[in-house]
Every structure is written in structure tokens, then in C-alpha cells.
Scaffold this motif. Structure first.
Motif, PDB file in Angstrom:
ATOM      1  N   THR A 216      -0.648 -12.987   4.358  1.00 16.33           N
ATOM      2  CA  THR A 216      -1.563 -11.924   3.904  1.00 16.33           C
ATOM      3  C   THR A 216      -1.258 -11.474   2.484  1.00 16.33           C
ATOM      4  O   THR A 216      -2.026 -10.706   1.901  1.00 16.33           O
ATOM      5  CB  THR A 216      -1.484 -10.713   4.835  1.00 16.33           C
ATOM      6  OG1 THR A 216      -0.129 -10.232   4.877  1.00 16.33           O
ATOM      7  CG2 THR A 216      -1.928 -11.070   6.243  1.00 16.33           C
ATOM      8  N   TYR A 217      -0.151 -11.911   1.926  1.00 15.80           N
ATOM      9  CA  TYR A 217       0.206 -11.539   0.554  1.00 15.80           C
ATOM     10  C   TYR A 217       0.661 -12.809  -0.153  1.00 15.80           C
ATOM     11  O   TYR A 217       0.337 -13.918   0.286  1.00 15.80           O
ATOM     12  CB  TYR A 217       1.301 -10.464   0.579  1.00 15.80           C
ATOM     13  CG  TYR A 217       1.427  -9.681  -0.719  1.00 15.80           C
ATOM     14  CD1 TYR A 217       0.419  -8.819  -1.128  1.00 15.80           C
ATOM     15  CD2 TYR A 217       2.553  -9.829  -1.526  1.00 15.80           C
ATOM     16  CE1 TYR A 217       0.537  -8.107  -2.317  1.00 15.80           C
ATOM     17  CE2 TYR A 217       2.677  -9.126  -2.714  1.00 15.80           C
ATOM     18  CZ  TYR A 217       1.661  -8.262  -3.102  1.00 15.80           C
ATOM     19  OH  TYR A 217       1.771  -7.569  -4.289  1.00 15.80           O
ATOM     20  N   LYS A 218       1.390 -12.690  -1.205  1.00 17.17           N
ATOM     21  CA  LYS A 218       1.875 -13.872  -1.918  1.00 17.17           C
ATOM     22  C   LYS A 218       2.761 -14.711  -1.001  1.00 17.17           C
ATOM     23  O   LYS A 218       3.328 -14.221  -0.033  1.00 17.17           O
ATOM     24  CB  LYS A 218       2.671 -13.443  -3.153  1.00 17.17           C
ATOM     25  CG  LYS A 218       1.858 -12.662  -4.181  1.00 17.17           C
ATOM     26  CD  LYS A 218       2.755 -12.226  -5.331  1.00 17.17           C
ATOM     27  CE  LYS A 218       1.968 -11.390  -6.344  1.00 17.17           C
ATOM     28  NZ  LYS A 218       2.856 -10.924  -7.445  1.00 17.17           N
ATOM     29  N   SER A 222       4.959 -11.788   2.570  1.00 17.86           N
ATOM     30  CA  SER A 222       4.141 -11.084   3.565  1.00 17.86           C
ATOM     31  C   SER A 222       4.857  -9.872   4.151  1.00 17.86           C
ATOM     32  O   SER A 222       4.216  -9.009   4.765  1.00 17.86           O
ATOM     33  CB  SER A 222       3.766 -12.050   4.695  1.00 17.86           C
ATOM     34  OG  SER A 222       3.021 -13.144   4.193  1.00 17.86           O
ATOM     35  N   ARG A 224       5.874  -7.432   2.637  1.00 12.90           N
ATOM     36  CA  ARG A 224       5.362  -6.214   1.997  1.00 12.90           C
ATOM     37  C   ARG A 224       4.219  -5.619   2.825  1.00 12.90           C
ATOM     38  O   ARG A 224       4.139  -4.394   3.003  1.00 12.90           O
ATOM     39  CB  ARG A 224       4.876  -6.531   0.585  1.00 12.90           C
ATOM     40  CG  ARG A 224       5.953  -7.050  -0.350  1.00 12.90           C
ATOM     41  CD  ARG A 224       5.407  -7.274  -1.748  1.00 12.90           C
ATOM     42  NE  ARG A 224       6.366  -7.916  -2.636  1.00 12.90           N
ATOM     43  CZ  ARG A 224       7.320  -7.280  -3.310  1.00 12.90           C
ATOM     44  NH1 ARG A 224       7.435  -5.955  -3.190  1.00 12.90           N
ATOM     45  NH2 ARG A 224       8.149  -7.943  -4.099  1.00 12.90           N
ATOM     46  N   SER A 225       3.345  -6.462   3.338  1.00  9.01           N
ATOM     47  CA  SER A 225       2.228  -5.986   4.171  1.00  9.01           C
ATOM     48  C   SER A 225       2.743  -5.282   5.420  1.00  9.01           C
ATOM     49  O   SER A 225       2.144  -4.318   5.909  1.00  9.01           O
ATOM     50  CB  SER A 225       1.332  -7.169   4.568  1.00  9.01           C
ATOM     51  OG  SER A 225       0.846  -7.849   3.439  1.00  9.01           O
TER      52      SER A 225
END
Length: 521
Positions: A216-218, A222, A224-225
Motif C-alpha cells: 500500500t506504500y513504497k 508498508s 507506515r500504513s
């Protein structure tokens, strides 16, 4: 002249009655000072084994299945009771979820911040080390100002910290944010059995959502999400607590403290006392030895969980190269096992006592250490059983702590003992990570035998736990009459009518004394 008649009720206005009334209130919310005489010490140690084996069921008229049956006790819980319980349970769950967000993502966070897994474990260590600060601050606030306001403030801080955890770009920022997170920090046996083991569910949630947020992110970030998602959960709790009432139990204790202050000559509020909790000093004078004992015991409790869990996912990922799907299944099953263990061990402690049940759990857990950390590719189901035993043991800890602490400063003493135990065990993951570096796996540079380290470390902890619980005291079913030992009309209306009611009782006592004296004359 007739013999002086026996007066069954002494006037609360006589000096004798004032001391008697004061002592009654005092004894109801505080403990006595420890007895350091040689005879008392000798008696204490001589009774450790006999009291350990003096099972409560031997003093019961009910059959064992009637005692462990949770249904009657759960039926007695009112909507208010359930609301308070679920509020505490939810915050405990989110706290667990956040802590294990770091644990299950340690290799990914380390790669993002260009540091080692060992370095990332310091973020977990700082959380545990600084929780004692939060216990002092928020425990004192909860005893002084009630449970509601500190809970709301915690949720606010929680939201901010979770957002910040997801945006850090350096290892130093990561340590700083995690350190702040460490500072902010409810039927008896059945509820206790489900409360603490929910921490295992938080572990499973962290693993499940780590899998759900993957990509969902770099690439590789993920995690961080996951932190940002956790921040949203705390906002829900903030709103829920805002619209919930203050704890009735705290209101009762506040009124007892007020009565004790009125019955103590010269005890007046000054500017300092208005903003501090003076009862803390009285509690520390009487319960300092208990606080030390509980701290040692909870250090052992915390060592058992952190020693068996904190690097478990790292072991599965790095040492055994398991897929994230299989790891998710294992951790999820461990969470379910934790709840089952708590549901079983909590009620069973009603039969054999808290200490004996903790002892049995510790022996049980020690027996499952080797298969849980060696040949995990084939033997991983044993780790599920171990998780059930470890958190089942924890399921007894809440009711044990409730029975051991006094009523005046339960939030502070209970929270401080737990968090000081956390402080003592805070370096568990770091110690294991460092020790693992002494056992490199041949042919795999940079890969260490985490399983061997965790097995050795946890074995030593369970041995120490057995000694500690045998030597510990127990106050089985103490503090049971907390909600029934005062007039509810006096204590449940936020203290608005408490002064008038108390004065009426004093006047009634005066009339009884006067009437008795007239009859005597």
C-alpha cells in the motif's frame, strides 16, 4: 445504681468514635504496614508451601463445575460494567497492536532506515523502559482526577504518536517517537482471563494487517500504513470514552478519602494538595514492600511474553524463510490460543488459587519451549500451544493484582508495578538479538540462530518465575466487597449529596448517644 448498659452504637461525635470511624475507613482503603519482626518473617516463609497447596475449592460447598462456570457471573454484569470493561479492553488491544507493529515489521523497518534488526529492537526497548514514567503520571492522575480524563488524554497522545511513527525517515526520529509512545499508559476470574490475553490478539492483528497493507506504500515501507491505521483506531476510542460516564468505583474511593480527611484533625487542603494526590505517600509507607514484590513478579511475567514473542516473527522470517502467509496463520492461531488459555486458566484459579495456577502454567510452558523454537518448520504448532500457556498465565495476573493492591491508589500501584516490571524486562528483545549473534548459522552470513537464544532465555525466565511465585503472597478474593461496602446513594451521585448524608448519620448517632445516656441516668 444499675450497671452501665452496653451501648451497641457509639456516637460518631465522641472522640472514641472518631478514631474508630477513621480507623474503619482507613483500614478499608489502605493496608497495614509490613511486620519486620523475626517471628513474622519466619512465619511468612514457613507458610509459603502450605498456603500454596491450600486450595480454595477445599473450602467451598459448591462443586468444581459450579465454581468455574462463568455464566452466572457474566449475567450479573450490567451494561455499565460491560462498557467499562470493553473500554479498557479496547485500549489494551490497540496498545498491543501498536507495540507489535514494530515487532512484526522489524526487518522491513530496519531495511528502510538502513540499520540492523538489533538497532530496531532498541525502539521496542525504549517503549518498555519509559512506560514507568507514564504509569506514575497517568496512574496518579487517574487516582486523583478520575479515569475518564486520563483515558481521553492518552487517546489524543496515541493518535499523534502513531501518525508520527509512520512518517519518520531516520533511525533517531524512530527512537524518539517510540520513546514518547512508552510514556502514556478492569465476573473477576473470567474477565481477568480474557483481559490480558487480548494482548495476543493485538499481536495477531498486527500480523494480519501487516499482510493486508502490504504493497500500500513504497516497496518495503508498508509498515507506515500500519501505524497510520492504528492512529484512526485510537480516535474511535477517544469519542467512545468522551460519551461514557466516570468510573463508579473511583467515585466510591474518592468519597472514602474525603471521609477519612474529615475525620483526621488538621488535614486540610493547601495549594499543593489540590493538584497532587497526598494519599500516595500513605500508600507508599504501607505498601513499599508489596510494590517491590509485585515489580519482581511482573518483571517475570513480562520476561515470559517478550522473551517468547518479540523476535518470534524475525526468527520465522530470517532464520526459517517462511512466507508471510504462513507466518500470518501461525501468529493468528497464537492469538486464538492466548484467548483460550486465558479463558481456561482464569476460572481454574478459582479452584486452586492464583499462585498455584501460575505455577502450573510456568511448568507447562517450560515443557513446550524446545519444540517451539527448534525445527519450527515442522513443529510450529507447539508454539501455538506455548502462546496459550504464556498468555493463560497472564490471564491470572489481572485478578491477582486487583486483590493485592489497596483501594486508595490502585491505578498507580498496579500500573507502576506492571510498568516497572516492563522496565526490568525492557531489554528482552535486545538481549536476545545480541545473544543470537553468538550463534551464527553456518553457510548463511548475517543469519543467526534466534530460536536457540529464545529457548535458553525463556527457560531461565520460567525457572525464575517458579521461584518467584512460590515465595509470593496471595490475598484470594480480597477487595471483593468494594462496590457493596458503602451506601450507594451516598457514593454514586458524584458526591453531590454525600456531605448531607454523612451529617445526617452523625446527627442520628448523637441522638442515640443522648437517648442512651438519659436512660442510664
Amino acid at each position: 445504681m444499675k450497671d452501665k448498659p452496653e451501648i451497641e452504637q457509639i456516637s460518631p461525635c465522641t472522640s472514641e468514635s472518631e478514631n474508630s470511624k477513621k480507623q474503619q475507613v482507613d483500614d478499608n482503603i489502605y493496608h497495614e504496614k509490613p511486620d519486620w519482626s523475626a517471628s513474622a518473617i519466619k512465619k511468612y516463609f514457613a507458610t509459603r508451601i502450605p498456603t500454596l497447596l491450600d486450595f480454595p475449592i477445599n473450602h467451598e460447598t459448591k462443586r468444581w463445575y459450579e465454581i468455574v462456570n462463568p455464566i452466572p457471573g457474566l449475567r450479573e454484569m450490567t451494561p455499565y460494567n460491560w462498557n467499562q470493561y470493553l473500554l479498557g479492553l479496547s485500549l489494551w488491544l490497540i496498545d498491543s497492536f501498536d507495540f507489535f507493529c514494530v515487532s512484526v515489521n522489524a526487518p522491513h523497518i530496519a531495511a528502510t532506515l538502513n540499520v540492523s534488526v538489533y538497532d530496531i529492537t532498541w525502539g521496542m526497548t525504549l517503549v518498555l523502559m519509559l512506560r514507568s514514567v507514564g504509569a506514575i503520571i497517568f496512574g496518579s492522575m487517574a487516582d486523583k482526577y478520575g479515569r475518564k480524563f486520563p483515558y481521553i488524554l492518552l487517546c489524543v497522545l496515541f493518535t499523534v504518536i502513531e501518525v508520527c511513527s509512520g512518517i519518520v525517515t531516520t533511525f533517531r526520529q524512530f527512537l524518539g517517537v517510540r520513546a514518547i509512545f512508552g510514556q502514556p499508559t478492569a465476573a473477576r476470574a473470567t474477565i481477568s482471563g480474557t483481559f490480558v490475553p487480548i494482548y495476543g490478539i493485538g499481536y495477531s492483528m498486527a500480523m494480519i494487517f501487516a499482510r493486508a497493507f502490504e504493497g500500500t506504500y513504497k516497496e518495503g515501507e508498508s509498515w507506515r500504513s500500519l501505524f497510520w491505521f492504528s492512529a484512526g483506531l485510537s480516535v474511535i476510542l477517544l469519542v467512545w470514552r468522551f460519551f461514557s460516564p466516570e468510573s463508579k468505583e473511583w467515585i466510591r474511593i474518592r468519597e472514602k478519602k474525603r471521609k477519612l480527611k474529615e475525620l483526621t484533625p488538621g488535614m486540610k487542603d493547601n495549594a499543593w494538595k489540590k493538584f497532587t494526590n497526598a494519599s500516595i505517600f500513605k500508600t507508599l509507607r504501607t505498601d513499599y514492600l508489596l510494590l517491590c514484590q509485585l515489580t519482581v513478579l511482573y518483571a517475570m511475567f513480562n520476561f515470559t511474553t517478550h522473551g517468547t514473542q518479540d523476535l518470534f516473527v524475525t526468527m520465522l522470517t530470517v532464520q526459517y524463510n517462511m512466507s508471510i502467509d504462513l507466518i500470518t496463520i501461525i501468529i493468528s492461531l497464537q492469538g486464538i490460543a492466548a484467548m483460550i488459555g486465558g479463558v481456561i486458566c482464569g476460572p481454574c484459579s478459582e479452584l486452586v488459587g492464583r499462585r498455584f495456577m501460575i505455577l502450573i502454567c510456568s511448568i507447562f510452558n517450560g515443557a513446550f519451549l524446545y519444540p517451539s523454537f527448534f525445527n519450527v518448520n515442522q513443529w510450529w504448532p507447539f508454539s501455538v500451544v506455548l502462546a496459550g500457556g504464556v498468555l493463560g498465565c497472564w490471564g491470572i495476573s489481572s485478578v491477582y493484582l486487583l486483590e493485592m493492591t489497596n483501594k486508595a491508589n490502585r491505578a498507580l500501584i498496579g500500573g507502576l508495578a506492571y510498568q516497572l516490571g516492563n522496565l526490568a524486562s525492557s531489554a528482552s528483545a535486545t538481549i536476545e538479538a545480541r545473544l543470537a549473534e553468538q550463534f551464527p548459522i553456518e553457510g548463511r552470513p548475517g543469519v543467526y540462530d534466534y530460536g536457540k537464544t529464545m529457548c535458553i532465555f525463556s527457560g531461565a525466565v520460567f525457572g525464575a518465575m517458579i521461584i518467584c511465585i512460590i515465595l509470593s503472597p496471595e490475598r484470594f478474593h480480597a477487595n471483593e466487597a468494594l462496590e457493596d461496602d458503602d451506601d450507594d446513594d451516598l457514593l454514586l451521585e458524584e458526591g453531590n449529596q454525600s456531605q448531607n448524608s454523612f451529617n445526617e448519620k452523625l446527627e442520628e448517632g448523637n441522638q442515640i448517644q443522648i437517648s442512651s445516656n438519659e436512660k442510664h441516668i
